[in-house]
Design a protein around this motif. Structure first.
Motif, short mmCIF file in Angstrom:
data_model
loop_
_atom_site.label_atom_id
_atom_site.label_comp_id
_atom_site.label_asym_id
_atom_site.label_seq_id
_atom_site.Cartn_x
_atom_site.Cartn_y
_atom_site.Cartn_z
N SER A 190 0.82 -1.21 0.00
CA SER A 190 0.00 0.00 0.00
C SER A 190 0.86 1.26 0.00
N SER A 191 1.88 1.30 0.88
CA SER A 191 2.75 2.48 0.94
C SER A 191 3.55 2.64 -0.35
N ILE B 151 1.46 4.24 -3.09
CA ILE B 151 1.38 5.69 -2.86
C ILE B 151 2.60 6.39 -3.43
N ASN C 144 2.63 6.16 -7.40
CA ASN C 144 1.60 7.03 -8.00
C ASN C 144 1.98 8.50 -7.88
N GLU D 20 -5.30 -0.62 -6.27
CA GLU D 20 -5.46 0.59 -5.46
C GLU D 20 -6.75 0.63 -4.65
#
Length: 322
Positions: free
Chosen positions: A116-117, A120, A123, A186
């Motif tokens: 998840s990190s 981020i 993106n 995402e």
């Protein structure tokens, strides 16, 4: 369009010429000391070291004046590219973009980084690329200070920025193609990071079923709705760092989604750390550990867990002498 391979080849040849001889390297360091520069030497580039290209180009650009002076004192070793405007702009652009890519690589490394990190970070970098591209199209070099310093010395001479914009466009396309699966991951990672945020349950359920496949869509949608209305879990989410370990798996089987996403290897960093630790553990003084001993040593080296040594010592029975 400038070929960046040519830029890198010239830089590599110059660096190798200076560093391949201890005498030349010592003379160059003496020149840097006399010039009172910020850096004390020039850096080798090695393909096996993934951060060396950006650092080598950055250091070379910072020491460009000293490199010119040193090569002029060496007959037959001066490269005319060091004075060519197009080559200097290419060097400045390459030093800038490789430094930014190195910063991205560093952000993706380290412990306690889940997928998840990392999504981020990637993106955000893709959006930065598009912003830098827009700035280049309007002749703004605020994000490329090395190019800006070269342009300021041109005194009105023409320079070709659109060609560099084409390289950035190719980089934007490459990032978009390589990380296209993130668009599917995402929504799921956003739900795992903040499970009580307002979401489209049907869309989220569809994404989960597309990724994992084994879930029943209608049952999953109902489970998500029940989960988001669980008051006890809402109160725990704000205060607990390991929230998903508190969720009852029998009541909410979808916890398996979160555990699978958190267990994904977002990068090879942990694998590289394990190999590095093993090379240190299996040295010439400890060349024959058993598989069990090596496994225990690697677990200790790669884990962030700190044992309670006082409690362990207290539990050991003292050997009383007779």
């Amino acid at each position: 369009m400038l070929k960046f391979d040519h830029v890198m080849n010239v830089v590599t040849r110059v660096v190798n010429y200076i560093r391949s001889s201890s005498t030349r390297h010592r003379l160059f360091r003496n020149l840097l000391n006399v010039s009172d520069t910020e850096h004390g030497h020039i850096i080798f580039h090695a393909d096996i070291r993934w951060l060396s290209r950006g650092k080598t180009l950055e250091r070379f650009f910072c020491l460009l004046d000293e490199v010119r002076d040193f090569l002029r004192s060496s007959p037959g070793e001066y490269y005319q590219e060091l004075d060519a405007i197009s080559w200097l702009l290419g060097l400045a652009f390459l030093a800038g973009i490789t430094s930014k890519l190195s910063e991205l690589n560093l952000e993706l490394q380290g412990k306690d980084h889940n997928i998840s990190s990392m999504i981020i970070v990637v993106n955000a970098f893709q959006k930065k690329l598009k912003l830098w591209l827009a700035h280049l199209h309007r002749n703004s070099l605020s994000h490329f200070p090395h190019m800006k310093s070269v342009v300021e010395t041109l005194n009105g001479c023409e320079y070709d920025l659109p060609s560099f914009a084409q390289h950035l466009e190719a980089l934007v396309t490459e990032f978009g193609n390589r990380f296209s699966p993130f668009s599917t991951l995402e929504p799921v990672t956003m739900f795992i990071s903040n499970p009580f945020a307002t979401v489209d349950v049907s869309e989220l359920g569809g994404e989960v079923c597309e990724i994992f496949g084994k879930y029943n869509l209608e049952e999953l949608e109902m489970e998500i709705l029940n989960f988001q209305e669980d008051i006890s879990l809402k109160s725990s989410f704000a205060t607990c760092s390991n929230f998903w370990t508190l969720v009852d798996r029998n009541k909410y089987p979808m916890i398996g989604i979160a555990l699978k996403m958190y267990s994904c290897f977002g990068s090879t960093y942990l694998c590289e750390v394990a190999f590095s630790s093993m090379s240190i553990i299996k040295n010439k003084y400890r060349s024959c550990p058993t598989d069990s001993q090596l496994d225990d040593a690697l677990r200790e080296a790669c884990s962030s867990y700190t044992p309670d040594f006082r409690q362990l010592a207290a539990n050991i029975q003292c050997r009383i002498s007779h």
